[in-house]
Motif scaffolding. Structure first.
Motif, short mmCIF file in Angstrom:
data_model
loop_
_atom_site.label_atom_id
_atom_site.label_comp_id
_atom_site.label_asym_id
_atom_site.label_seq_id
_atom_site.Cartn_x
_atom_site.Cartn_y
_atom_site.Cartn_z
N TYR A 41 -3.01 45.81 0.23
CA TYR A 41 -2.28 45.13 -0.85
C TYR A 41 -2.60 43.64 -0.87
O TYR A 41 -2.87 43.07 -1.93
CB TYR A 41 -0.77 45.35 -0.70
CG TYR A 41 0.04 44.50 -1.64
CD1 TYR A 41 0.22 44.88 -2.97
CD2 TYR A 41 0.57 43.28 -1.23
CE1 TYR A 41 0.94 44.08 -3.86
CE2 TYR A 41 1.28 42.47 -2.11
CZ TYR A 41 1.46 42.88 -3.41
OH TYR A 41 2.16 42.07 -4.28
N LEU A 42 -2.56 43.01 0.29
CA LEU A 42 -2.84 41.57 0.36
C LEU A 42 -4.27 41.27 -0.10
O LEU A 42 -4.49 40.32 -0.86
CB LEU A 42 -2.63 41.07 1.79
CG LEU A 42 -1.19 40.95 2.27
CD1 LEU A 42 -1.15 40.70 3.78
CD2 LEU A 42 -0.47 39.82 1.53
N ARG A 43 -5.21 42.06 0.37
CA ARG A 43 -6.62 41.80 0.02
C ARG A 43 -6.82 41.87 -1.49
O ARG A 43 -7.41 40.97 -2.10
CB ARG A 43 -7.52 42.81 0.74
CG ARG A 43 -8.99 42.67 0.41
CD ARG A 43 -9.87 43.50 1.35
NE ARG A 43 -9.39 44.86 1.52
CZ ARG A 43 -8.95 45.35 2.69
NH1 ARG A 43 -8.93 44.58 3.77
NH2 ARG A 43 -8.54 46.61 2.77
N HIS A 101 5.34 38.91 6.45
CA HIS A 101 3.88 38.89 6.49
C HIS A 101 3.30 38.26 5.22
O HIS A 101 2.35 37.49 5.28
CB HIS A 101 3.34 40.31 6.65
CG HIS A 101 3.38 40.83 8.06
ND1 HIS A 101 2.70 40.23 9.09
CD2 HIS A 101 4.04 41.90 8.60
CE1 HIS A 101 2.91 40.91 10.22
NE2 HIS A 101 3.73 41.91 9.94
N ILE A 102 3.87 38.61 4.07
CA ILE A 102 3.38 38.05 2.81
C ILE A 102 3.63 36.55 2.77
O ILE A 102 2.75 35.77 2.38
CB ILE A 102 4.04 38.76 1.62
CG1 ILE A 102 3.58 40.22 1.55
CG2 ILE A 102 3.68 38.05 0.31
CD1 ILE A 102 4.28 41.05 0.51
N ARG A 103 4.81 36.12 3.19
CA ARG A 103 5.11 34.67 3.20
C ARG A 103 4.14 33.94 4.12
O ARG A 103 3.62 32.87 3.77
CB ARG A 103 6.55 34.44 3.64
CG ARG A 103 6.84 32.96 3.89
CD ARG A 103 8.31 32.70 4.14
NE ARG A 103 9.04 32.73 2.87
CZ ARG A 103 10.32 32.38 2.77
NH1 ARG A 103 11.01 31.99 3.82
NH2 ARG A 103 10.92 32.43 1.60
N ARG A 104 3.89 34.50 5.28
CA ARG A 104 2.98 33.86 6.23
C ARG A 104 1.58 33.76 5.63
O ARG A 104 0.89 32.73 5.78
CB ARG A 104 2.96 34.67 7.53
CG ARG A 104 2.22 33.98 8.69
CD ARG A 104 2.31 34.82 9.96
NE ARG A 104 3.71 35.11 10.29
CZ ARG A 104 4.24 36.33 10.37
NH1 ARG A 104 3.47 37.39 10.12
NH2 ARG A 104 5.50 36.50 10.68
N SER A 105 1.15 34.80 4.95
CA SER A 105 -0.17 34.79 4.32
C SER A 105 -0.27 33.69 3.27
O SER A 105 -1.29 32.99 3.18
CB SER A 105 -0.46 36.16 3.69
OG SER A 105 -1.71 36.18 3.05
N GLY A 109 -2.36 30.23 3.76
CA GLY A 109 -3.57 30.39 2.95
C GLY A 109 -4.52 31.41 3.56
O GLY A 109 -5.75 31.25 3.47
N ASP A 110 -3.96 32.45 4.14
CA ASP A 110 -4.76 33.46 4.84
C ASP A 110 -5.24 34.49 3.82
O ASP A 110 -4.58 35.50 3.56
CB ASP A 110 -3.92 34.13 5.93
CG ASP A 110 -4.71 35.10 6.76
OD1 ASP A 110 -5.95 35.10 6.64
OD2 ASP A 110 -4.10 35.86 7.54
#
Length: 232
Positions: A41-43, A101-105, A109-110
Motif C-alpha cells: 500500500y505504501l509503495r 507506520h504510515i505517519r512515520r513514513s 519521507g521514507d
C-alpha cells in the motif's frame, strides 16, 4: 440506514483502501515492522497518490479511537472491518499500528522505491485497465465468446473508449518494463485476471508485446482513395 457514498468516502474511503490491501494477506504488522500488505500500500500510494497517505493515517486512527457505537451499529451507519484474522479486541491496536507506520513514513519521507507488485491488491492498483482487459475479455468463457485471442483483442478495441485503450497500452508497456521472466509474466497475467493461456505461438511476454503493439497502432480506415477509387 446505510452510509451514503459521500459519507462513506469522507469517513472511511482511504481506510477502506488500506484494508483492501490485505485481501489474501496476513495482518502480521508489528510496531517494529510493517508487513507485506502495508508495504505494498505504501509503495503504490507514495508513487500514485501521496496526498492520500495523511488521509489514511487520520481515518485509521479515528476508527481505532472511536469505533462505531451501539447506535451506529443498529442503524448500519458504519464501516465493517472485514475479517483479517485478528480477534475483535486486537483490531483497534492493529489499526493504530498501521497509522503509526504510515505517519512515520510521511514524517521521515521514507518513500519505497518502485518495484514489482508484491500482492494481488498492488497488481490491480497499479494496472487497473489491464485487470479490466484481462478479466473481462480473457476469462474462462473466452473460447465460447471469441474465435481466438486476436478476435477478443479487436472486440476490446472496438467496444472501449479510445482513452481507455491508450491507458491500457501505457500500462502494458509499464508491465513489460518490469523485466519479468516468462514465469513471472505468466503469474502477472493470472494475478490480473487472465484465466486462459496465451496463444500457443507466443509466450506470456511475447503475447503482451504483440497486444501492446496492436492496440497502440492506428486502426486501418478504408474509404475512397484519390479520385474516388475505393480499390486497395
Amino acid at each position: 440506514m446505510s452510509l451514503s457514498p459521500l459519507d462513506h468516502d469522507h469517513r472511511y474511503g482511504e481506510l477502506d483502501q488500506v484494508i483492501r490491501a490485505y485481501v489474501g494477506q496476513e495482518a502480521d504488522d508489528t510496531p517494529a515492522q510493517a508487513g507485506p500488505a502495508l508495504n505494498a500500500y505504501l509503495r503504490h500510494t507514495w508513487h500514485a497518490r501521496p496526498w492520500a497517505l495523511a488521509i489514511a493515517e487520520r481515518q485509521l486512527r479515528d476508527y481505532a479511537d472511536h469505533p462505531p457505537g451501539r447506535l451506529r451499529l443498529r442503524l448500519g451507519e458504519f464501516y465493517a472491518i472485514p475479517d483479517v484474522g485478528l480477534a475483535d479486541n486486537e483490531v483497534q491496536q492493529w489499526l493504530r499500528c498501521l497509522a503509526d507506520h504510515i505517519r512515520r513514513s510521511i514524517e521521515q519521507g521514507d518513500v519505497p522505491p518502485p518495484a514489482i507488485p508484491a500482492t494481488h491488491w498492488e497488481w490491480h492498483a497499479r494496472f487497473p485497465e489491464t485487470g479490466q482487459f484481462l478479466s473481462g475479455w480473457f476469462s474462462q468463457d473466452m473460447p465460447d465468446e471469441f474465435a481466438d485471442h486476436d478476435e477478443a483483442v479487436e472486440d476490446y478495441r472496438s467496444s472501449t473508449d479510445p482513452h481507455l485503450v491508450a491507458r491500457l497500452v501505457g500500462e502494458l508497456h509499464e508491465l513489460l518494463a518490469l523485466g519479468l521472466d516468462e514465469f513471472g509474466c505468466a503469474l502477472a497475467l493470472a494475478e490480473l485476471g487472465m484465466e486462459v493461456d496465451p496463444p500457443s505461438s507466443h509466450g506470456a511476454g511475447g503475447w503482451l508485446t504483440l497486444v501492446a503493439d496492436r492496440l497502440g497502432s492506428p486502426r486501418a480506415e478504408y474509404g475512397p482513395g484519390p479520385g474516388g477509387d475505393t480499390s486497395s
